[in-house]
Design a protein around this motif. Structure first.
Motif, short mmCIF file in Angstrom:
data_model
loop_
_atom_site.label_atom_id
_atom_site.label_comp_id
_atom_site.label_asym_id
_atom_site.label_seq_id
_atom_site.Cartn_x
_atom_site.Cartn_y
_atom_site.Cartn_z
N ASP A 54 37.78 -2.88 55.73
CA ASP A 54 39.22 -3.15 55.81
C ASP A 54 39.58 -4.08 56.96
OD1 ASP A 54 39.94 -1.36 53.66
OD2 ASP A 54 39.49 0.30 55.02
N TRP A 55 38.58 -4.71 57.55
CA TRP A 55 38.80 -5.51 58.76
C TRP A 55 39.56 -6.78 58.47
CZ3 TRP A 55 38.37 -4.47 63.76
CH2 TRP A 55 38.32 -5.52 64.68
N LYS A 56 40.51 -7.08 59.32
CA LYS A 56 41.25 -8.35 59.25
C LYS A 56 40.66 -9.31 60.26
CE LYS A 56 45.68 -6.48 57.64
NZ LYS A 56 45.15 -5.17 57.28
N THR A 57 40.38 -10.52 59.83
CA THR A 57 39.74 -11.51 60.69
C THR A 57 40.49 -11.68 62.00
OG1 THR A 57 38.83 -12.71 58.81
CG2 THR A 57 39.05 -13.93 60.86
N VAL A 58 39.76 -11.72 63.10
CA VAL A 58 40.38 -11.81 64.42
C VAL A 58 41.06 -13.17 64.59
CG1 VAL A 58 38.80 -10.18 65.47
CG2 VAL A 58 38.21 -12.61 65.45
N PRO A 59 42.04 -13.24 65.49
CA PRO A 59 42.76 -14.51 65.71
C PRO A 59 41.86 -15.60 66.25
CG PRO A 59 43.96 -12.64 66.66
CD PRO A 59 42.60 -12.13 66.28
#
Length: 650
Positions: free
Chosen positions: A477-482
């Motif tokens: 469920d990880w969202k790509t880091v900025p």
């Protein structure tokens, strides 16, 4: 694209900093790095090489302008440069420049000499020489000895101290469609426990320049290293042979590049840039000599290959480079190894099966996490069980050589859970899911410490032992880091003296490039580029303290290093210990001598440049993983800390 050019700009500083301190006499090889004045195709490059008496080996870094040439009449190792051949190449109307390649040493981690192998480490026969009949579901005979996968207390270990791989398997993640390249001395791809998982299309032999990276035979099994590493990652499950790999349905590629008298920049660069469209992870269990006095790292082409890999590999998501931290023991420091200490690699240290550091483990502030390499001394089958040459198995693999492939296997599971993970995402997942578990320093020199963002770390073990179960849970469920930025926080120049009686304390007060496009609010890596010399380099100890009061030991004492001439020249000491902290405020550098001798020591520091790497937005506040509901998880803790920090305007 902006991200790529930012990295290249930093790379210029990094390449300039790596002035290698070779104690041995220079050796020249029969390879040349040739750069053309314009793009040329393979045939043209071949014709140019041929008319000058050379062989065109291959293009470099996917370029149509840079090529690897070799001269068959020049010795592969000689003490003098071949000025005539270099001059002839430069006189060719199509060639801009040509550089003969120096040769240097690279050492396998954990290899033991012939006597040890014959007396203690004879490989044992595999239960079946060939795979069982189709449809068979025989268990793997060495699985019960693979305490690093499932620790039930074998060989004096602590039950539950393992990679928690079975938790990932239970969720259906086994490494499917992920390829890890073993950059080593070859892989026995005919081994019945590896054959089905061998990715031939992604493999290559850079020692023989062909497509068959099979190990060269020696009586002492010296070239078993790569095959042993491969089995830890991708040995098949339930086939009645040896054990099982951490990611047993993943693929492994063999990149044979380590089995030669001398390494060259071109061979390293070619290996690390080979088929980034097919290879997800590059696993390296080698590095500069672990003698406690070498300061060395990647050269120009290799650095460019790594930067190109993290920016363009895996269709722009970035290749994952996993590095063994080193086997120099407490007399060495892996921050003097430019591969393990690179922010573009994931440096992995090792622990024993009872949670202690092994006698050969190096420590440094650049280590991100740990896996396993050995059991308690005196116990049978306490080493790492894996595949060996010629269809055999071993329970004697060890060293941080064994640790890096285990980490690569865990990362393969995470990439299967989420194919969109970037190279930086993998590092964040490593920090957030690694566990302290039972890891402890038996000497009590290195205690577990909480940094300013609430993350617990240890100078020996990084952020703890990898946990495959939690990593795949967080990854899916990880969202790509900025976006990542780097900020030059400041530079101190001059002649700053320090000696046995008087330590040196310097400080840089930074706003983290506030208000600029490259503003950094949340840290990832911190580099200190330092130039100094001293009467005895190995007695110099350096600490770096962040504005949030986290102290990193960025250089420890190395008693074998008696250099009194070269020192360090813009050497990039790196720490991960301030991960997720706010960088604004005073950074303090403390330089002192640490020696058992009463002899007076003195030194001069000429330059210190502080480089901050991180993000403007918190990488955690937007995450929605179910792990957040576990209030004791690292993600939950640091997310709350960042949310409180966000109340103040950056």
């Amino acid at each position: 694209m902006a991200r790529f050019f930012a990295a290249i700009g930093l790379l210029n500083l990094v390449i300039f900093s790596t002035s290698f301190l070779a104690a041995e006499e220079e050796v020249m090889t029969n390879s040349w790095h040739v750069i053309f004045k314009r793009d040329v195709d393979h045939q043209t490059a071949h014709d140019v090489a041929n008319r000058n008496g050379f062989l065109m080996i291959m293009p470099m870094l996917g370029s149509k302008r840079e090529y690897h040439f070799m001269h068959p009449q020049v010795k592969s190792n000689r003490k003098k440069r071949s000025i005539r051949h270099t001059k002839n190449l430069k006189l060719d109307p199509l060639i801009a420049t040509a550089v003969q390649q120096a040769g240097y040493k690279r050492s396998k981690r954990g290899f033991k000499p012939l006597k040890s192998l014959l007396d203690e480490e004879k490989p044992i026969e595999s239960i079946n020489a060939f795979p069982p009949k189709k449809g068979s579901n025989e268990e793997d005979p060495l699985f019960d000895k693979e305490w690093y996968i499932k620790n039930t207390g074998q060989a004096g270990g602590v039950p539950g101290l393992d990679l928690n791989a079975e938790a990932a398997w239970a969720k259906g993640y086994t490494g499917k469609n992920i390829t890890t390249a073993i950059m080593d001395d070859g892989v026995d791809y005919m081994h019945p426990d590896l054959f089905d998982n061998f990715n031939a299309e992604a493999s290559f032999d850079f020692s023989s320049n062909d497509n068959f990276p099979y190990p060269r035979y020696t009586d002492d099994w010296f070239n078993s290293h790569g095959t042993r590493c491969a089995g830890e990652i991708a040995a098949k499950r339930n086939n009645g042979i040896c054990g099982v790999g951490v990611a047993y349905n993943s693929k492994i590629a063999g990149l044979r590049m380590l089995d030669q008298p001398y390494m060259t920049d071109l061979i390293e660069a070619s290996s690390m840039s080979h088929r980034p469209d097919l290879i997800d992870i590059y696993s390296a269990s080698w590095g500069p000599t672990d003698d406690g006095k070498t300061v060395d790292g990647p050269r120009n082409a290799t650095m460019r290959a790594i930067v190109k890999g993290v920016n363009e590999g895996r269709n722009g998501l970035g290749s994952i480079y996993v590095w063994a931290s080193g086997d120099g023991g407490p007399s060495d420091d892996c921050n003097c190894d430019g591969y393990a200490a690179s922010m573009w690699t994931i440096s992995i240290n090792s622990a024993t099966n009872d949670g202690r550091t092994a006698s050969y483990d190096e420590s440094c502030s650049s280590t991100l996490a740990s896996t396993f390499s050995n059991g308690k001394p005196g116990y049978k089958d306490a080493g790492v069980a894996t595949t060996d040459l010629y269809g055999k198995c071993t329970t004697k693999h060890s060293g941080t050589s064994a640790a890096a492939p285990e980490a690569a296997g865990v990362f393969a599971l995470a990439l299967e859970a989420n194919r969109k993970l970037t190279w930086r995402d993998v590092q964040h997942l490593t920090v957030l899911t690694s566990k302290r578990n039972h890891l402890e320093d038996p000497t009590a020199h290195h205690q577990w410490t909480m940094n300013g963002a609430g993350l617990e770390f240890n100078h020996l073990f990084g952020y703890g032992v990898l946990d495959a179960g939690d990593m795949v849970d967080l990854a899916k469920d990880w969202k790509t880091v900025p976006e990542r930025f780097h900020c030059t926080a400041g530079t101190v120049k001059g002649v700053y003296k320090f000696d046995s009686k008087n330590a040196l304390k310097l400080q840089i007060d930074t706003d983290g490039c506030r208000g600029k496009k490259n503003q950094v609010n949340y840290l990832e890596h911190v580099q200190s580029f330092i130039t100094l010399n001293s009467t005895r380099r190995g007695d110099v100890t350096i600490y770096l303290t962040s504005p949030m009061n986290t102290t990193s030991l960025i250089l420890s004492r190395r008693p074998n290093d008696d250099d009194n001439k070269d020192g360090f020249n813009k050497w990039p000491f790196m720490t991960t210990h301030s991960w997720a902290e706010n960088p604004r405020g005073k950074w303090i550098l403390f330089v002192t001598f640490s020696s058992e001798s009463e002899e007076f020591q003195s030194g001069n520091l000429f330059e210190w440049t502080l480089m901050l790497h991180g993000t403007q937005k918190s990488p955690y506040t937007s995450q929605t993983s179910p792990l957040i509901h576990n209030t004791k998880s690292k993600l939950a803790l640091v997310k709350r800390q960042h949310e409180r920090a966000a109340e103040f305007q950056f």
